[in-house]
Enzyme design. Structure first.
Site, PDB file in Angstrom:
ATOM      1  N   LYS A  25       0.822  -1.225   0.000  1.00 27.29           N
ATOM      2  CA  LYS A  25       0.000   0.000   0.000  1.00 27.29           C
ATOM      3  C   LYS A  25       0.854   1.273   0.000  1.00 27.29           C
ATOM      4  CE  LYS A  25      -4.106  -2.007   2.168  1.00 27.29           C
ATOM      5  NZ  LYS A  25      -3.632  -3.377   2.451  1.00 27.29           N
ATOM      6  N   ARG A  26       1.839   1.298  -0.870  1.00 27.74           N
ATOM      7  CA  ARG A  26       2.713   2.457  -0.944  1.00 27.74           C
ATOM      8  C   ARG A  26       2.120   3.517  -1.879  1.00 27.74           C
ATOM      9  NH1 ARG A  26       4.729  -0.228   2.919  1.00 27.74           N
ATOM     10  NH2 ARG A  26       6.969  -0.605   3.075  1.00 27.74           N
TER      11      ARG A  26
END
Length: 315
Positions: free
Chosen positions: A105-106
């Site tokens: 989830k960058r």
């Protein structure tokens, strides 16, 4: 890589990804005791317990599913030792011919996103040598900083023939606080929920890097929001959809049919604790902690049947 994912889903007849999201409360006592006897009640001991737990589950399910999805935060909480367990898990899954979706989830400003993309999907220059970091096949990406945070991932995906899943409508209960907010369109004629606009952007990004049928740019849409899944399937016809929220979060096979295309492809459904901690559930309690991996296998088979029946009933 998106082509390979489709091929493996067809081969296994299981549009399922197992979320390898371990916490110590899931790890059976006998594994913890052995790890702590060797390394003490330390971060290294915890990481060893998690690695052995993961390995047993992978050994029990690798022939049933096309992919796994380790959630990096569950490893980061144990520091460098935890990241070592993450890397060992990724490498072992690849040995078992599983596709690895790094749930990271960058999403950040351009230069930082570039570093994340290189570290997880690409290669970094060390002196005169190109080296790989974590080397997953796909990663999850948060788009809410805009294109600056996503395009570096798309660039690496093109170079490496890998993929991303962009958060569009997530499964958590509070996702609507922002994702469902009505936004005025450019023409000013109507208000639309933000997740629809993000879905349109995903479709546009995906048009830049197509596989044979689907794009390298997929989307995350939660099983807990089936009506939104139907809408987004139409908005993103070429995006593969990663569907979290099955099982422990309340999603079930009957909720998922609209996430798929008419041919039963186009989506892959994630279950994490519903599989890896199956032995702690009432219906699998008979397996006990010693046979936790067998309980995980039984949970995968039950999930496969549930989704298969739902898709068959749609036809």
């Amino acid at each position: 890589m998106i082509n390979r994912l489709v091929e493996k889903i067809k081969k296994t007849e299981a549009p399922i990804v197992v979320g390898l999201d371990p916490t110590m409360k899931f790890v059976p006592e006998h594994i913890q005791k052995k790890a702590f006897a060797e390394y003490g009640e330390t971060l290294k001991g915890a990481a060893e317990a998690i690695w052995q737990y993961n390995k047993a589950i992978i050994d029990s399910i690798y022939d049933l599913v096309p992919a796994v999805k380790p959630q990096i935060a569950m490893y980061e909480q144990f520091g460098i030792e935890g990241l070592t367990a993450f890397q060992k898990t990724v490498d072992y899954c690849k040995e078992k011919d599983l596709i690895v979706i790094g749930d990271i989830k960058r999403g950040d400003i351009g230069s930082t996103s570039e570093a994340y993309a290189v570290g997880h999907l690409g290669q970094v220059m060390v002196g005169n040598t190109m080296c790989r970091g974590f080397h997953e096949d796909f990663v999850t990406v948060n788009p809410y900083l805009g294109s600056d945070g996503v395009k570096p991932f798309i660039k690496v995906c093109k170079e490496e023939k890998k993929g991303i899943f962009v958060l569009v409508k997530t499964s958590n209960p509070s996702s609507g606080e922002l994702q469902d907010r009505l936004v005025q369109t450019e023409t000013g004629t109507a208000d639309r929920p933000l997740y629809e606009i993000v879905g349109e952007q995903v479709a546009a990004w995906g048009a830049e890097c197509m596989g044979e049928t689907y794009s390298y740019v997929g989307a995350v849409v939660g099983a807990t929001y089936p009506e939104q899944g139907r809408i987004l399937r139409d908005i993103m016809p070429k995006a593969f959809i990663l569907v979290p929220g099955y099982g422990a979060q309340g999603g079930k096979g009957a909720d998922l049919v609209h996430f798929f295309d008419r041919d039963g492809l186009g989506a892959i459904v994630n279950s994490s604790r519903g599989i890896i901690a199956a032995y702690q559930q009432e219906q699998y309690a008979g397996y006990g902690g010693e046979n936790f991996a067998d309980a995980s296998r039984a949970a995968v088979l039950a999930m496969k049947e549930d989704i298969g029946q739902a898709l068959a009933g749609r036809k």
